[in-house]
Design a protein around this motif. Sequence first.
Motif, PDB file in Angstrom:
ATOM      1  N   LYS A  59     -19.205 -18.156  69.979  1.00 10.39           N
ATOM      2  CA  LYS A  59     -17.927 -17.885  69.326  1.00 10.39           C
ATOM      3  C   LYS A  59     -18.187 -17.598  67.860  1.00 10.39           C
ATOM      4  CE  LYS A  59     -13.228 -19.711  68.725  1.00 10.39           C
ATOM      5  NZ  LYS A  59     -12.640 -18.464  69.252  1.00 10.39           N
ATOM      6  N   VAL A  60     -17.577 -16.545  67.354  1.00 11.43           N
ATOM      7  CA  VAL A  60     -17.783 -16.160  65.967  1.00 11.43           C
ATOM      8  C   VAL A  60     -17.127 -17.169  65.025  1.00 11.43           C
ATOM      9  CG1 VAL A  60     -17.998 -13.703  66.488  1.00 11.43           C
ATOM     10  CG2 VAL A  60     -15.744 -14.674  65.963  1.00 11.43           C
ATOM     11  N   SER A  61     -17.464 -17.036  63.765  1.00 12.04           N
ATOM     12  CA  SER A  61     -16.961 -17.928  62.719  1.00 12.04           C
ATOM     13  C   SER A  61     -15.434 -17.885  62.610  1.00 12.04           C
ATOM     14  CB  SER A  61     -17.584 -17.509  61.381  1.00 12.04           C
ATOM     15  OG  SER A  61     -16.897 -18.055  60.290  1.00 12.04           O
ATOM     16  N   ALA A  62     -14.866 -19.023  62.221  1.00 16.35           N
ATOM     17  CA  ALA A  62     -13.423 -19.124  61.993  1.00 16.35           C
ATOM     18  C   ALA A  62     -13.058 -18.934  60.531  1.00 16.35           C
ATOM     19  CB  ALA A  62     -12.918 -20.481  62.479  1.00 16.35           C
ATOM     20  N   LEU A  80     -13.421 -14.681  52.316  1.00 16.75           N
ATOM     21  CA  LEU A  80     -14.656 -13.938  52.080  1.00 16.75           C
ATOM     22  C   LEU A  80     -15.505 -14.606  51.013  1.00 16.75           C
ATOM     23  CD1 LEU A  80     -16.418 -11.490  52.716  1.00 16.75           C
ATOM     24  CD2 LEU A  80     -15.066 -10.171  51.061  1.00 16.75           C
ATOM     25  N   GLY A  81     -14.874 -15.270  50.087  1.00 23.03           N
ATOM     26  CA  GLY A  81     -15.622 -15.953  49.036  1.00 23.03           C
ATOM     27  C   GLY A  81     -16.493 -17.081  49.552  1.00 23.03           C
ATOM     28  N   ALA A  82     -16.246 -17.535  50.783  1.00 23.60           N
ATOM     29  CA  ALA A  82     -17.056 -18.591  51.391  1.00 23.60           C
ATOM     30  C   ALA A  82     -17.995 -18.040  52.454  1.00 23.60           C
ATOM     31  CB  ALA A  82     -16.146 -19.646  52.016  1.00 23.60           C
ATOM     32  N   ALA A  83     -18.113 -16.716  52.543  1.00 21.82           N
ATOM     33  CA  ALA A  83     -18.803 -16.090  53.660  1.00 21.82           C
ATOM     34  C   ALA A  83     -20.276 -15.841  53.386  1.00 21.82           C
ATOM     35  CB  ALA A  83     -18.126 -14.782  54.024  1.00 21.82           C
ATOM     36  N   LEU A  84     -21.075 -16.030  54.420  1.00 27.06           N
ATOM     37  CA  LEU A  84     -22.485 -15.636  54.447  1.00 27.06           C
ATOM     38  C   LEU A  84     -22.560 -14.318  55.202  1.00 27.06           C
ATOM     39  CD1 LEU A  84     -25.521 -16.117  54.094  1.00 27.06           C
ATOM     40  CD2 LEU A  84     -25.451 -17.604  56.102  1.00 27.06           C
ATOM     41  N   THR A  85     -22.976 -13.269  54.518  1.00 29.80           N
ATOM     42  CA  THR A  85     -22.992 -11.932  55.101  1.00 29.80           C
ATOM     43  C   THR A  85     -24.396 -11.350  55.031  1.00 29.80           C
ATOM     44  OG1 THR A  85     -22.432 -10.827  53.012  1.00 29.80           O
ATOM     45  CG2 THR A  85     -20.591 -11.586  54.396  1.00 29.80           C
ATOM     46  N   THR A 127     -23.382 -16.896  60.747  1.00 34.64           N
ATOM     47  CA  THR A 127     -23.048 -16.045  59.608  1.00 34.64           C
ATOM     48  C   THR A 127     -21.740 -15.323  59.931  1.00 34.64           C
ATOM     49  OG1 THR A 127     -24.336 -14.148  60.407  1.00 34.64           O
ATOM     50  CG2 THR A 127     -25.479 -15.741  59.011  1.00 34.64           C
ATOM     51  N   ASP A 128     -21.188 -14.627  58.951  1.00 38.99           N
ATOM     52  CA  ASP A 128     -19.810 -14.177  59.079  1.00 38.99           C
ATOM     53  C   ASP A 128     -19.620 -12.673  59.195  1.00 38.99           C
ATOM     54  OD1 ASP A 128     -18.748 -16.941  58.673  1.00 38.99           O
ATOM     55  OD2 ASP A 128     -19.732 -16.673  56.730  1.00 38.99           O
ATOM     56  N   ALA A 129     -20.587 -11.888  58.746  1.00 41.23           N
ATOM     57  CA  ALA A 129     -20.443 -10.430  58.842  1.00 41.23           C
ATOM     58  C   ALA A 129     -21.803  -9.770  58.664  1.00 41.23           C
ATOM     59  CB  ALA A 129     -19.472  -9.901  57.785  1.00 41.23           C
ATOM     60  N   PHE A 130     -21.934  -8.596  59.262  1.00 40.17           N
ATOM     61  CA  PHE A 130     -23.120  -7.755  59.078  1.00 40.17           C
ATOM     62  C   PHE A 130     -22.661  -6.308  59.037  1.00 40.17           C
ATOM     63  CE2 PHE A 130     -26.268  -4.877  60.850  1.00 40.17           C
ATOM     64  CZ  PHE A 130     -27.360  -5.130  60.035  1.00 40.17           C
ATOM     65  N   TRP A 131     -23.202  -5.541  58.088  1.00 40.32           N
ATOM     66  CA  TRP A 131     -22.889  -4.107  58.015  1.00 40.32           C
ATOM     67  C   TRP A 131     -24.175  -3.321  57.882  1.00 40.32           C
ATOM     68  CZ3 TRP A 131     -22.754  -7.307  53.846  1.00 40.32           C
ATOM     69  CH2 TRP A 131     -23.397  -6.885  52.668  1.00 40.32           C
ATOM     70  N   GLN A 132     -24.092  -2.041  58.255  1.00 36.64           N
ATOM     71  CA  GLN A 132     -25.266  -1.176  58.137  1.00 36.64           C
ATOM     72  C   GLN A 132     -24.826   0.269  57.961  1.00 36.64           C
ATOM     73  OE1 GLN A 132     -29.193  -2.062  60.114  1.00 36.64           O
ATOM     74  NE2 GLN A 132     -28.544  -0.357  61.378  1.00 36.64           N
ATOM     75  N   PHE A 133     -25.472   0.969  57.053  1.00 38.54           N
ATOM     76  CA  PHE A 133     -25.195   2.383  56.808  1.00 38.54           C
ATOM     77  C   PHE A 133     -26.118   3.232  57.678  1.00 38.54           C
ATOM     78  CE2 PHE A 133     -23.955   0.197  52.896  1.00 38.54           C
ATOM     79  CZ  PHE A 133     -22.663   0.660  52.740  1.00 38.54           C
ATOM     80  N   SER A 134     -25.941   3.131  58.974  1.00 35.66           N
ATOM     81  CA  SER A 134     -26.837   3.816  59.897  1.00 35.66           C
ATOM     82  C   SER A 134     -26.187   3.886  61.261  1.00 35.66           C
ATOM     83  CB  SER A 134     -28.174   3.070  60.005  1.00 35.66           C
ATOM     84  OG  SER A 134     -28.944   3.576  61.075  1.00 35.66           O
ATOM     85  N   ALA A 184     -21.175   6.963  68.503  1.00 41.53           N
ATOM     86  CA  ALA A 184     -21.027   8.166  67.667  1.00 41.53           C
ATOM     87  C   ALA A 184     -20.704   7.831  66.220  1.00 41.53           C
ATOM     88  CB  ALA A 184     -19.940   9.076  68.242  1.00 41.53           C
ATOM     89  N   SER A 185     -20.421   6.575  65.909  1.00 43.85           N
ATOM     90  CA  SER A 185     -20.059   6.193  64.538  1.00 43.85           C
ATOM     91  C   SER A 185     -21.254   6.325  63.605  1.00 43.85           C
ATOM     92  CB  SER A 185     -19.542   4.747  64.516  1.00 43.85           C
ATOM     93  OG  SER A 185     -18.410   4.595  65.337  1.00 43.85           O
ATOM     94  N   ARG A 186     -20.986   6.637  62.344  1.00 46.45           N
ATOM     95  CA  ARG A 186     -22.060   6.854  61.374  1.00 46.45           C
ATOM     96  C   ARG A 186     -22.460   5.586  60.641  1.00 46.45           C
ATOM     97  NH1 ARG A 186     -20.832  11.960  57.703  1.00 46.45           N
ATOM     98  NH2 ARG A 186     -22.974  11.471  57.094  1.00 46.45           N
ATOM     99  N   ASN A 187     -21.637   4.552  60.714  1.00 47.58           N
ATOM    100  CA  ASN A 187     -21.970   3.282  60.072  1.00 47.58           C
ATOM    101  C   ASN A 187     -21.330   2.164  60.882  1.00 47.58           C
ATOM    102  OD1 ASN A 187     -19.216   3.465  59.081  1.00 47.58           O
ATOM    103  ND2 ASN A 187     -20.039   4.781  57.459  1.00 47.58           N
ATOM    104  N   PHE A 188     -21.500   0.914  60.427  1.00 50.14           N
ATOM    105  CA  PHE A 188     -21.244  -0.216  61.329  1.00 50.14           C
ATOM    106  C   PHE A 188     -20.834  -1.452  60.551  1.00 50.14           C
ATOM    107  CE2 PHE A 188     -22.849  -3.986  63.540  1.00 50.14           C
ATOM    108  CZ  PHE A 188     -22.463  -3.783  64.855  1.00 50.14           C
ATOM    109  N   LEU A 189     -19.863  -2.177  61.123  1.00 49.80           N
ATOM    110  CA  LEU A 189     -19.491  -3.488  60.593  1.00 49.80           C
ATOM    111  C   LEU A 189     -19.111  -4.392  61.751  1.00 49.80           C
ATOM    112  CD1 LEU A 189     -18.692  -5.526  58.359  1.00 49.80           C
ATOM    113  CD2 LEU A 189     -16.416  -4.441  58.343  1.00 49.80           C
ATOM    114  N   ALA A 190     -19.711  -5.570  61.802  1.00 47.46           N
ATOM    115  CA  ALA A 190     -19.343  -6.612  62.766  1.00 47.46           C
ATOM    116  C   ALA A 190     -19.024  -7.861  61.962  1.00 47.46           C
ATOM    117  CB  ALA A 190     -20.484  -6.879  63.743  1.00 47.46           C
ATOM    118  N   ALA A 191     -17.833  -8.418  62.185  1.00 50.83           N
ATOM    119  CA  ALA A 191     -17.403  -9.528  61.337  1.00 50.83           C
ATOM    120  C   ALA A 191     -16.496 -10.475  62.102  1.00 50.83           C
ATOM    121  CB  ALA A 191     -16.666  -8.997  60.106  1.00 50.83           C
ATOM    122  N   ALA A 192     -16.430 -11.704  61.599  1.00 51.05           N
ATOM    123  CA  ALA A 192     -15.420 -12.639  62.066  1.00 51.05           C
ATOM    124  C   ALA A 192     -14.050 -12.051  61.750  1.00 51.05           C
ATOM    125  CB  ALA A 192     -15.591 -13.987  61.385  1.00 51.05           C
ATOM    126  N   PRO A 193     -13.077 -12.163  62.661  1.00 50.49           N
ATOM    127  CA  PRO A 193     -11.765 -11.534  62.425  1.00 50.49           C
ATOM    128  C   PRO A 193     -11.110 -11.958  61.118  1.00 50.49           C
ATOM    129  CG  PRO A 193     -11.939 -12.280  64.686  1.00 50.49           C
ATOM    130  CD  PRO A 193     -13.153 -12.811  63.974  1.00 50.49           C
TER     131      PRO A 193
END
Length: 270
Positions: A148-151, A155-160, A209-216, A247-256
């Motif tokens: 289960k993802v983070s609750a 964002l100020g308390a987030a580990l990304t 952790t709470d979010a991950f993004w990538q420009f790829s 088909a997306s050019r970039n990516f973000l996965a995060a806690a809602p």
Amino acid sequence: MSTAMPFAADTTLLSDVTAAVRAAGRTLLDRSTPHVRGTGLEEIVAEIDANDEAVLAVLREPLLTARPGSRWAEDELAGGALPPGEWWVVDPAEGNINHVHAMSEWAVTATLVRDNRPVLTVVHLPLTGDTYTAVAGGGAHLDDRPLKVSAKTDLGAALTGTGQASPREDITTFRRIGESVTAMLEAGLVVRVSVPATMQLIHVAAGRTDAFWQFSDVRSGLVAGALLVAEAGGTVTDLAGEPWSTASRNFLAAAPGIHAATLDVLSPIA
């Protein structure tokens, strides 16, 4: 065909895929060393290629046999949409550079992608024996334990985290990575910059952790983690906030609870 039929078939397939990926993991574990292998670029690339070849030799045929009619995405660094149908998107040594440099963050991943949607994935960490699995509609698990993802909602308390998808990305991507890290260091709590993507995404799926993004758009580094995070209750989009696809050019996965705030920080950079 009813929606229940693919789910039931995928769930049945999971045990075979898990067994194949774990067997491949033993091959990769046998190739690990307590010392760095190679000092020059040619030596390092040769070690990386040898890892890939050794694992694929024991992984490819079992996966294709387990799913008759499926096809194999040959280039693990490729991005973009695949042709219609079922494809195995595999990284035989996810975090290969870490393996060659005697570090611990590496895995074997296998993901079944159906019409450009990941529907089944197995990520096995040979050093710890941990196996992360997900089937679309069936949740995500670490061995037998649900993920289960983070609750978090602040964002100020987030580990990304973020990282590069490959060593030879263009200078624009590198600049975006740097700008995004700076922006998130200001908006969040801590930013991890590391490879591979899958090793960060399993932490998002597990709520560590709470979010991950990538420009790829490199498929092999994203499809497994995208399914794990989504099935663990996370939000997976591109950096414009649209649902993510191959088909997306970039990516973000995060806690809602922090997804929107993370997009506010990153979308101007993308």
